[in-house]
Design a protein around this motif. Structure first.
Motif, short mmCIF file in Angstrom:
data_model
loop_
_atom_site.label_atom_id
_atom_site.label_comp_id
_atom_site.label_asym_id
_atom_site.label_seq_id
_atom_site.Cartn_x
_atom_site.Cartn_y
_atom_site.Cartn_z
N ALA A 71 -3.07 3.22 -8.04
CA ALA A 71 -2.67 3.81 -6.75
C ALA A 71 -3.64 3.42 -5.65
O ALA A 71 -4.85 3.31 -5.88
N LYS A 72 -3.09 3.15 -4.46
CA LYS A 72 -3.91 2.77 -3.30
C LYS A 72 -4.27 4.01 -2.48
O LYS A 72 -5.23 4.02 -1.75
N ALA A 73 -3.39 5.04 -2.56
CA ALA A 73 -3.62 6.25 -1.78
C ALA A 73 -2.91 7.42 -2.45
O ALA A 73 -1.98 7.21 -3.25
N ILE A 74 -3.39 8.62 -2.15
CA ILE A 74 -2.73 9.82 -2.70
C ILE A 74 -2.54 10.82 -1.56
O ILE A 74 -3.44 11.04 -0.74
N ARG A 75 -1.33 11.39 -1.52
CA ARG A 75 -1.03 12.37 -0.46
C ARG A 75 -1.71 13.70 -0.80
O ARG A 75 -1.84 14.04 -1.98
N GLU B 284 0.84 -1.20 0.00
CA GLU B 284 0.00 0.00 0.00
C GLU B 284 0.87 1.25 0.00
O GLU B 284 0.63 2.21 -0.73
N ASN B 285 1.93 1.18 0.80
CA ASN B 285 2.85 2.32 0.90
C ASN B 285 3.55 2.57 -0.44
O ASN B 285 3.75 3.70 -0.85
N ASP B 286 3.92 1.45 -1.12
CA ASP B 286 4.58 1.57 -2.42
C ASP B 286 3.65 2.19 -3.46
O ASP B 286 4.11 2.82 -4.42
N LEU B 287 2.35 1.96 -3.29
CA LEU B 287 1.39 2.46 -4.27
C LEU B 287 0.73 3.77 -3.81
O LEU B 287 -0.33 4.14 -4.26
N THR B 288 1.38 4.44 -2.87
CA THR B 288 0.91 5.76 -2.45
C THR B 288 1.73 6.81 -3.18
O THR B 288 2.96 6.79 -3.14
N VAL B 289 1.03 7.69 -3.91
CA VAL B 289 1.76 8.71 -4.69
C VAL B 289 1.59 10.09 -4.07
O VAL B 289 0.65 10.33 -3.36
N THR C 251 0.53 15.78 -2.95
CA THR C 251 0.54 15.41 -4.37
C THR C 251 -0.70 15.97 -5.07
O THR C 251 -0.62 16.55 -6.15
N ASN D 229 5.31 7.06 -10.89
CA ASN D 229 4.24 7.34 -9.92
C ASN D 229 3.02 7.97 -10.58
O ASN D 229 1.89 7.64 -10.23
N ILE E 227 1.13 5.27 -12.24
CA ILE E 227 0.35 4.49 -11.26
C ILE E 227 -0.97 5.20 -10.97
O ILE E 227 -2.04 4.59 -10.93
#
Lengths: 178, 68
Positions: free
Chosen positions: B40-44, A173-178, B47, B31, B34
């Motif tokens: 992507a599982k999450a976005i900051r 999950e962390n790797d796929l957080t952008v 970002t 990125n 993705i």
């Protein structure tokens, strides 16, 4: 260029890997020695008096060759299984990369180790039951090689593998957080 | 996933390429890819903020919720 100093964890894992190799080779040698001694004792019955490190199975061999063979076979299987567990530990330690430690293959290896430990416990129970039966029949104690702590170890490693699996999910999950 | 990322739509509207956006928001192409492909599982928030700034849009223009 200055080389990076290994961290305490890296150092510990390297030491553990060396120890795992030593344990693996030790168990393999022990299993090999028992197998060779058994082979010799089949030809020369006197060899059963000191099968391995003073283990005297001469009276057991005189009582029944089949039970003698089963007794030695269970010890041999236990030693081989223990050495295989150490082989899996070596494989797991070689797959761990501290920069990215939570990998599915490491979690699967840990799970595999817990299953093997459980299998060791089953063989240990069989061996203990056989030894207890022999004591009852022959009245002589030949030494108990089996120990029950492997079920505790199996449970512990299984729990660690499940926690590790959650770690793998969190890392992906962390790797796929952008 | 019930959340769809409409980054490609907004990029097409603003006629901006992935390379150009990557330079503007200081995010790697990998990125951004993705994010664009919905992997992507999450976005900051940081970002999201920089993408909104670069594309001159609102977070709602980039993210869409659909009941599945």
């Amino acid at each position: 260029m200055k080389t990076k100093k290994p961290t305490r964890t890296e150092l510990l894992l390297t030491v553990m890997r060396i120890l795992a190799w030593v344990a693996f080779i030790g168990f393999m040698l022990e299993a090999g020695a028992i197998l060779v001694s058994y082979g010799v004792s089949c030809v020369n019955p006197e060899a059963a008096k000191n099968l391995y490190e003073g283990m005297d199975l001469y009276t057991l061999k005189q009582f029944s060759f089949a039970h003698y063979t089963l007794y030695v076979f269970l010890i041999f299987v236990l030693l081989i299984m223990k050495s295989f567990v150490w082989y899996l530990v070596i494989g797991t330690l070689s797959k761990i990369n501290l920069a990215n430690p939570f990998k599915m293959e490491v979690a699967q290896m840990l799970e595999k180790i817990s299953y093997r430990l459980f299998a060791i416990w089953l063989v240990a129970i069989a061996s203990s039951a056989h030894t207890a039966w022999l004591v009852k029949i022959t009245g002589e104690h030949h030494g108990d090689w089996a120990s029950g702590e492997s079920i505790f170890m199996a449970g512990l490693v299984f729990i660690i593998s499940q926690v590790f699996k959650r770690g793998v999910e969190i890392q992906s999950e962390n790797d796929l957080t952008v | 996933m019930a959340i769809t990322v409409n980054l490609d739509v907004m990029m097409a509207k603003r006629k901006m390429s992935l390379n150009e956006l990557s330079e503007k928001v200081d995010l790697t192409l990998a990125n951004l890819s993705i994010l664009k492909t919905g992997k992507a599982k999450a976005i900051r928030f940081s970002t999201l903020e920089s993408i909104c700034k670069a594309l001159d849009c609102q977070p709602g223009d980039l993210l869409e919720y659909s009941r599945q």
